[in-house]
Design an enzyme around this catalytic site. Structure first.
Site, mmCIF file in Angstrom:
data_model
loop_
_atom_site.group_PDB
_atom_site.id
_atom_site.type_symbol
_atom_site.label_atom_id
_atom_site.label_comp_id
_atom_site.label_asym_id
_atom_site.label_seq_id
_atom_site.Cartn_x
_atom_site.Cartn_y
_atom_site.Cartn_z
ATOM 1 C CG ASP A 122 -1.809 1.215 1.305
ATOM 2 O OD1 ASP A 122 -2.932 1.179 0.785
ATOM 3 O OD2 ASP A 122 -1.371 2.230 1.902
ATOM 4 N N GLY A 174 -9.872 -3.621 -1.694
ATOM 5 C CA GLY A 174 -10.715 -4.688 -1.177
ATOM 6 C C GLY A 174 -12.184 -4.422 -1.430
ATOM 7 C CG PHE A 233 -4.578 3.810 -2.124
ATOM 8 C CD1 PHE A 233 -5.777 4.470 -2.306
ATOM 9 C CD2 PHE A 233 -3.402 4.543 -2.227
ATOM 10 C CE1 PHE A 233 -5.823 5.825 -2.602
ATOM 11 C CE2 PHE A 233 -3.434 5.891 -2.528
ATOM 12 C CZ PHE A 233 -4.642 6.537 -2.709
ATOM 13 C CG ASP A 234 -3.421 -2.932 0.842
ATOM 14 O OD1 ASP A 234 -3.323 -3.183 -0.377
ATOM 15 O OD2 ASP A 234 -2.504 -3.145 1.650
ATOM 16 C CB VAL A 235 -9.269 -0.151 3.000
ATOM 17 C CG1 VAL A 235 -10.765 -0.098 3.292
ATOM 18 C CG2 VAL A 235 -8.499 -0.597 4.246
#
Length: 412
Positions: free
Chosen positions: A150, A183, A178-180
């Protein structure tokens, strides 16, 4: 049909995704967050882990009873089995899990699954009806070699150049944002593909990469560049298009005030007892307030110095002016509780229950489920293998391929 191994008394209405099976070959954050959201909605999720387990199991501190809270945050309602896919028997078990799945989600490095016959082309040939979601860092072309962290995405997307103080260094967000985002986007993509499959009977391959997720997640900032050539810079806590919109000094500490339109601004200056500003052409519309930020800031903070942040919060709320105190994470959770949002749930039953943050969507008929605490590595091996055995024997009769349903049938 039911959706968890350990709950044979559940019903088909337990979640909007009851009966959907997810083969989850993801690790760390974006993929596990996606599959947890799907599991909360009733899907059966088989979490396939390598011999060393999900990387995030080791990411401490903080920890609860020795278990990484990073791992706990995105892995409830799942069934863990450890497989070494370099072992032929384990690879066959992996194939058997995918045989029973509606969705196969993985975040291996591009090309990394080809050696196991789980690349895009092989999956499409062997399982033409499956939804296959591949989560990568920077795509499968020139960025295939780049690690999907991320922080790297925050750096190369431009996020760090619009975050932090104007005169300060580039600044990361306080969470792997940005990972969230990725997802969430993967979840939307999977749901869309499942809907389409219900119409066509065909599976498809989805690609979700971290950089594309980041550029999409930067919304107005990236659009400002591609649409009119504007290159944004760090503005501290100020908004590029709105003012006042950020923290302002009250008598004791900062208070957030957000005026998104002229009506809110008018109500704010009335409450602050600044009536002269209503006729001041420097501040009579959004454009002019943006052009005269510092004079307006000085006038506001002079007035705000008369009361505490909490006092202003209560008063501005009464006037319908968006405002808030600046809270810590602990205070934020408590604040949500005071608002009746009930942010904390217990995942699992009895002694295994773990307090976690609830699913973000409230369903009126098919609420999110929290039956199972995040599993220990390989915790559900016996149940998964039993499920596979029963599924194979029942396949000819077109019985349910749901884990708990098969486990319940076997127990009768």
């Amino acid at each position: 049909m039911v959706s968890h191994l350990n709950n044979p008394d559940a019903t088909a209405t337990d979640g909007p995704l009851s009966g959907v099976v997810i083969a989850d070959f993801t690790r760390v954050l974006a993929g596990p967050y996606c599959t947890m959201l799907l599991a909360d909605m009733g899907a059966t999720v088989i979490k396939v882990e390598g011999p060393s387990g999900d990387d995030s199991r080791q990411w401490v501190p903080p920890a609860r009873d020795g278990v990484s809270t990073y791992y706990l945050s995105v892995n409830r309602n799942k069934n863990s089995i450890m497989l070494d896919m370099k072992n032929p028997d384990d690879l066959e078990t992996a194939y058997s899990i995918i045989d029973q799945a509606d969705v196969f989600i993985e975040n291996f490095k591009p090309g990394g699954l080809a050696q196991f016959g789980l690349d895009e082309q092989s999956v499409a040939q062997r399982w033409p009806g499956i939804v296959h979601a591949s989560i990568t860092g920077f795509g499968t072309a020139e960025g295939a070699h780049m690690p999907g962290y991320d922080l790297i995405a925050q750096a190369v997307s431009g996020m760090m150049t619009v975050t932090g103080s104007q005169d300060g260094p580039p600044q990361r967000a306080g969470v792997a944002i940005f990972d969230v985002v990725m997802g969430l986007q993967a979840t939307v993509g999977v749901l869309g593909a499942l809907h389409e499959r219900a119409q066509s009977g065909k599976g498809q391959h989805l690609e979700i990469d971290l950089l594309s997720a980041s550029l999409s997640g930067l919304v107005n900032q990236t659009t400002g560049y591609v649409a009119c050539g504007n290159v944004p810079t760090r503005m501290g806590n100020d908004h590029p298009s709105l003012f006042p919109y950020g923290p302002f000094k009250a008598a004791d500490r900062d208070i957030i005030i957000c005026c998104g339109n002229d009506a809110q601004f008018s109500r704010m200056i009335t409450r602050l007892e600044l009536p002269d500003l209503a006729s001041d052409t420097r501040f009579d519309n959004v454009k002019n307030r943006n052009a005269n930020r510092e004079p307006l800031r000085a006038l506001m903070e002079e007035a705000l110095a008369a009361k505490s942040a909490d006092e202003w919060f209560e008063l501005l709320q009464l006037d319908g002016v968006p405002a808030s105190p600046v809270l810590g994470i602990d205070e934020g959770v408590d604040f949500a509780q005071k608002l009746g949002l009930n942010p904390v749930i217990q995942a699992g039953q009895g002694a295994e229950a773990v307090p976690l943050i609830k699913h973000p969507v409230t369903f009126s008929r098919t609420p999110a489920r929290y039956d199972k605490a995040p599993p220990t590595l390989d915790q559900d091996r016996a149940d998964v293998l039993q499920w596979l055995s029963q599924a194979k024997s029942l396949a000819q009769g077109k019985e349910s391929h749901d884990l708990a349903g098969i486990a319940a049938n076997a127990a009768r």
